[in-house]
Each structure stands twice: as structure tokens, then as C-alpha cells.
Design a protein around this motif. Structure first.
Motif, mmCIF file in Angstrom:
data_model
loop_
_atom_site.group_PDB
_atom_site.id
_atom_site.type_symbol
_atom_site.label_atom_id
_atom_site.label_comp_id
_atom_site.label_asym_id
_atom_site.label_seq_id
_atom_site.Cartn_x
_atom_site.Cartn_y
_atom_site.Cartn_z
ATOM 1 N N ALA A 82 0.838 -1.201 0.000
ATOM 2 C CA ALA A 82 0.000 0.000 0.000
ATOM 3 C C ALA A 82 0.875 1.254 0.000
ATOM 4 C CB ALA A 82 -0.935 -0.011 1.207
ATOM 5 N N GLU A 83 2.044 1.151 0.653
ATOM 6 C CA GLU A 83 2.988 2.274 0.658
ATOM 7 C C GLU A 83 3.537 2.519 -0.747
ATOM 8 O OE1 GLU A 83 6.024 1.705 3.573
ATOM 9 O OE2 GLU A 83 4.601 1.515 5.214
ATOM 10 N N VAL A 84 3.831 1.419 -1.442
ATOM 11 C CA VAL A 84 4.333 1.541 -2.819
ATOM 12 C C VAL A 84 3.275 2.220 -3.696
ATOM 13 C CG1 VAL A 84 5.153 0.261 -4.854
ATOM 14 C CG2 VAL A 84 5.784 -0.509 -2.564
ATOM 15 N N PHE A 85 2.004 1.932 -3.405
ATOM 16 C CA PHE A 85 0.915 2.505 -4.188
ATOM 17 C C PHE A 85 0.615 3.955 -3.802
ATOM 18 C CE2 PHE A 85 -0.968 -2.011 -4.748
ATOM 19 C CZ PHE A 85 -0.196 -2.208 -5.874
ATOM 20 N N GLY A 86 1.327 4.466 -2.800
ATOM 21 C CA GLY A 86 1.150 5.866 -2.437
ATOM 22 C C GLY A 86 0.031 6.110 -1.445
ATOM 23 N N MET A 87 -0.434 5.051 -0.769
ATOM 24 C CA MET A 87 -1.523 5.229 0.199
ATOM 25 C C MET A 87 -1.023 5.706 1.555
ATOM 26 S SD MET A 87 -4.156 2.085 -0.422
ATOM 27 C CE MET A 87 -3.951 1.149 -1.901
ATOM 28 N N GLY A 88 0.279 5.841 1.720
ATOM 29 C CA GLY A 88 0.829 6.292 3.002
ATOM 30 C C GLY A 88 1.473 5.139 3.746
ATOM 31 N N HIS A 102 -9.351 -4.827 14.455
ATOM 32 C CA HIS A 102 -7.974 -4.365 14.307
ATOM 33 C C HIS A 102 -7.981 -2.869 14.023
ATOM 34 C CE1 HIS A 102 -7.240 -8.655 13.980
ATOM 35 N NE2 HIS A 102 -8.116 -8.693 12.996
ATOM 36 N N GLU A 103 -7.028 -2.188 14.636
ATOM 37 C CA GLU A 103 -6.911 -0.744 14.406
ATOM 38 C C GLU A 103 -5.717 -0.492 13.490
ATOM 39 O OE1 GLU A 103 -9.230 1.200 15.699
ATOM 40 O OE2 GLU A 103 -10.105 -0.423 16.885
ATOM 41 N N VAL A 104 -5.916 0.343 12.507
ATOM 42 C CA VAL A 104 -4.860 0.655 11.545
ATOM 43 C C VAL A 104 -4.671 2.167 11.483
ATOM 44 C CG1 VAL A 104 -4.196 0.548 9.102
ATOM 45 C CG2 VAL A 104 -5.355 -1.403 10.152
ATOM 46 N N THR A 105 -3.428 2.596 11.526
ATOM 47 C CA THR A 105 -3.122 4.022 11.372
ATOM 48 C C THR A 105 -2.340 4.226 10.078
ATOM 49 O OG1 THR A 105 -3.018 4.315 13.762
ATOM 50 C CG2 THR A 105 -1.970 6.012 12.435
ATOM 51 N N VAL A 106 -2.729 5.217 9.327
ATOM 52 C CA VAL A 106 -2.010 5.549 8.099
ATOM 53 C C VAL A 106 -1.436 6.948 8.246
ATOM 54 C CG1 VAL A 106 -2.145 5.815 5.606
ATOM 55 C CG2 VAL A 106 -3.535 4.078 6.726
ATOM 56 N N THR A 107 -0.105 7.022 8.172
ATOM 57 C CA THR A 107 0.561 8.321 8.269
ATOM 58 C C THR A 107 1.156 8.684 6.910
ATOM 59 O OG1 THR A 107 2.565 7.199 8.995
ATOM 60 C CG2 THR A 107 1.157 8.086 10.705
ATOM 61 N N ASN A 108 1.613 9.891 6.804
ATOM 62 C CA ASN A 108 2.261 10.401 5.585
ATOM 63 C C ASN A 108 1.348 10.317 4.378
ATOM 64 O OD1 ASN A 108 4.572 10.459 7.193
ATOM 65 N ND2 ASN A 108 5.088 8.384 6.616
ATOM 66 N N THR A 109 0.070 10.300 4.637
ATOM 67 C CA THR A 109 -0.846 10.208 3.511
ATOM 68 C C THR A 109 -1.102 11.606 2.941
ATOM 69 O OG1 THR A 109 -2.980 9.388 2.804
ATOM 70 C CG2 THR A 109 -2.891 10.299 5.007
ATOM 71 N N ASN A 140 -12.173 6.239 11.158
ATOM 72 C CA ASN A 140 -12.646 6.974 12.337
ATOM 73 C C ASN A 140 -12.129 8.407 12.392
ATOM 74 O OD1 ASN A 140 -13.732 4.457 13.296
ATOM 75 N ND2 ASN A 140 -11.632 3.912 13.825
ATOM 76 N N GLU A 141 -10.908 8.590 11.898
ATOM 77 C CA GLU A 141 -10.312 9.930 11.865
ATOM 78 C C GLU A 141 -9.630 10.080 10.526
ATOM 79 O OE1 GLU A 141 -7.654 10.964 15.086
ATOM 80 O OE2 GLU A 141 -8.786 9.693 16.463
ATOM 81 N N CYS A 142 -9.669 11.295 9.978
ATOM 82 C CA CYS A 142 -9.066 11.503 8.651
ATOM 83 C C CYS A 142 -8.342 12.849 8.617
ATOM 84 C CB CYS A 142 -10.158 11.468 7.577
ATOM 85 S SG CYS A 142 -9.502 11.518 5.893
ATOM 86 N N ILE A 143 -7.199 12.884 7.965
ATOM 87 C CA ILE A 143 -6.493 14.166 7.866
ATOM 88 C C ILE A 143 -7.311 15.177 7.067
ATOM 89 C CG2 ILE A 143 -4.167 13.193 8.120
ATOM 90 C CD1 ILE A 143 -3.797 13.710 5.102
ATOM 91 N N THR A 144 -8.215 14.674 6.230
ATOM 92 C CA THR A 144 -9.097 15.569 5.474
ATOM 93 C C THR A 144 -9.928 16.446 6.399
ATOM 94 O OG1 THR A 144 -9.303 13.823 3.830
ATOM 95 C CG2 THR A 144 -10.860 15.620 3.669
ATOM 96 N N SER A 147 -7.574 15.717 11.387
ATOM 97 C CA SER A 147 -6.815 14.830 12.276
ATOM 98 C C SER A 147 -5.371 14.734 11.800
ATOM 99 C CB SER A 147 -7.438 13.433 12.308
ATOM 100 O OG SER A 147 -8.708 13.504 12.881
ATOM 101 N N GLU A 148 -4.508 14.336 12.741
ATOM 102 C CA GLU A 148 -3.084 14.243 12.405
ATOM 103 C C GLU A 148 -2.819 13.091 11.436
ATOM 104 O OE1 GLU A 148 1.168 13.761 14.740
ATOM 105 O OE2 GLU A 148 -0.692 13.883 15.893
ATOM 106 N N ASN A 149 -3.494 11.964 11.684
ATOM 107 C CA ASN A 149 -3.357 10.779 10.834
ATOM 108 C C ASN A 149 -4.742 10.257 10.480
ATOM 109 O OD1 ASN A 149 -0.455 10.554 11.171
ATOM 110 N ND2 ASN A 149 -0.916 9.917 13.269
ATOM 111 N N CYS A 150 -4.781 9.315 9.549
ATOM 112 C CA CYS A 150 -6.035 8.618 9.263
ATOM 113 C C CYS A 150 -6.058 7.333 10.089
ATOM 114 C CB CYS A 150 -6.142 8.304 7.774
ATOM 115 S SG CYS A 150 -6.273 9.784 6.753
#
Ligand SMILES: [Zn+2]
Length: 158
Positions: A82-88, A102-109, A140-144, A147-150
Motif C-alpha cells: 500500500a505504501e508503494v501505491f502511495g496510500m501512506g 484491528h486498528e490501523v493508522t495511516v501516516t504520511n498520507t 474513524n479519523e481523517c487528515i481531510t 486529524s493528524e493521521n487517518c
């Protein structure tokens, strides 16, 4: 270069041909600026984007299964991909197989004006195929929305 991208190129699963063709996982691929994709996504409902995105990793998963990659190894692979695809950059602060949540955090998006419905779909399929259960994914949270991260929850629908 991203380590996973290098691995893919080395394994001939990602190549940029002289003839203008990009090959990704034995199929042709297009590389578009995200602005273009986001403009297309604006024409779709969030549910449509989510359902389309669920299908996106399926050919890749098939190849990984053919190569006898183990379930959790495959999940790791898909999240790095997903990182290679540019999703963060993806991390899993809470991996709870007992409760199937499961909780997932995406940064640098990138700030994504249509929110992260494609990421939701990709994550739902990555977890479902790796853990052999039908998971859904909600954000639950989005940088849009400031929020700091998604932050996403992977869960089983009642
Ligand atoms: Zn988001």
C-alpha cells in the motif's frame, strides 16, 4: 527507493518497459497523478469507491497465494505494498484476533479531498484474505477533517 518497490522490481513484479508499458504483478498498470484519480472519485459515491477498491488487490493476492505465501506474511506484504501505491505508511497499533477487531493508522498520507474510501476498501480485502474472515473497514479519523493521521477500524459486520 522504497524497499518493497525494490523487491518487486527485482522479482520482475514491477517493471517499466521501453514500450511505455508498466507491468505490475503480471498485468499492465497505469500511473496517474492522484489529482486525476481524485477527480474521478468525486463522481462516485463513497460506497462505490469502497466496493471498487475492495477488488483492487485481488489479482495480487492470487499471485501471492500461488507462491504459497503464509497468511500473516501476506498481510504484511499487502500493507507494505500500500505504501508503494502511495496510500501512506501503515501501522497496526491494535491487532486483536480474539475479538476480530484491528486498528490501523495511516501516516504520511496525502490530504485526500474525497476522504480515504479507496484505502478502506484495500484494507478490508487485505485483512479478509489474510485472516480468512469477511472484514469491513471504517475510517474513524481523517487528515481531510483535520486529524493528524487517518485511523481505521477493521471489523466484522454483525
Ligand atoms: Zn483519511
Amino acid at each position: 527507493m522504497h524497499k518493497k518497490a525494490e523487491e518487486l522490481m527485482f522479482a520482475d513484479l514491477l517493471s517499466f518497459g521501453e514500450n511505455g508499458r508498466i507491468n505490475l504483478f503480471n498485468g499492465s498498470a497505469f500511473l496517474f497523478p492522484s489529482e486525476f484519480i481524485l477527480n474521478l472519485e468525486e463522481k462516485l459515491s463513497p460506497d462505490d469507491i469502497y466496493e471498487f477498491a475492495k477488488k483492487m488487490p485481488i489479482p495480487i493476492i492470487k499471485i501471492l497465494c500461488d507462491r504459497k505465501m503464509g497468511d500473516l506474511e501476506r498481510l504484511d506484504f499487502l500493507l507494505e505494498l500500500a505504501e508503494v501505491f502511495g496510500m501512506g505508511s501503515i501501522s497496526i497499533p491494535n491487532f486483536d484476533q480474539k475479538n476480530n477487531t484491528h486498528e490501523v493508522t495511516v501516516t504520511n498520507t496525502e490530504k485526500n479531498k474525497v476522504s480515504c474510501h479507496h484505502t478502506r476498501g484495500y484494507l478490508a480485502t487485505a485483512f479478509s484474505s489474510s485472516l480468512n474472515k469477511k472484514f469491513e473497514c471504517k475510517e474513524n479519523e481523517c487528515i481531510t477533517t483535520g486529524s493528524e493521521n487517518c485511523k481505521f477500524t477493521i471489523y466484522i459486520k454483525d
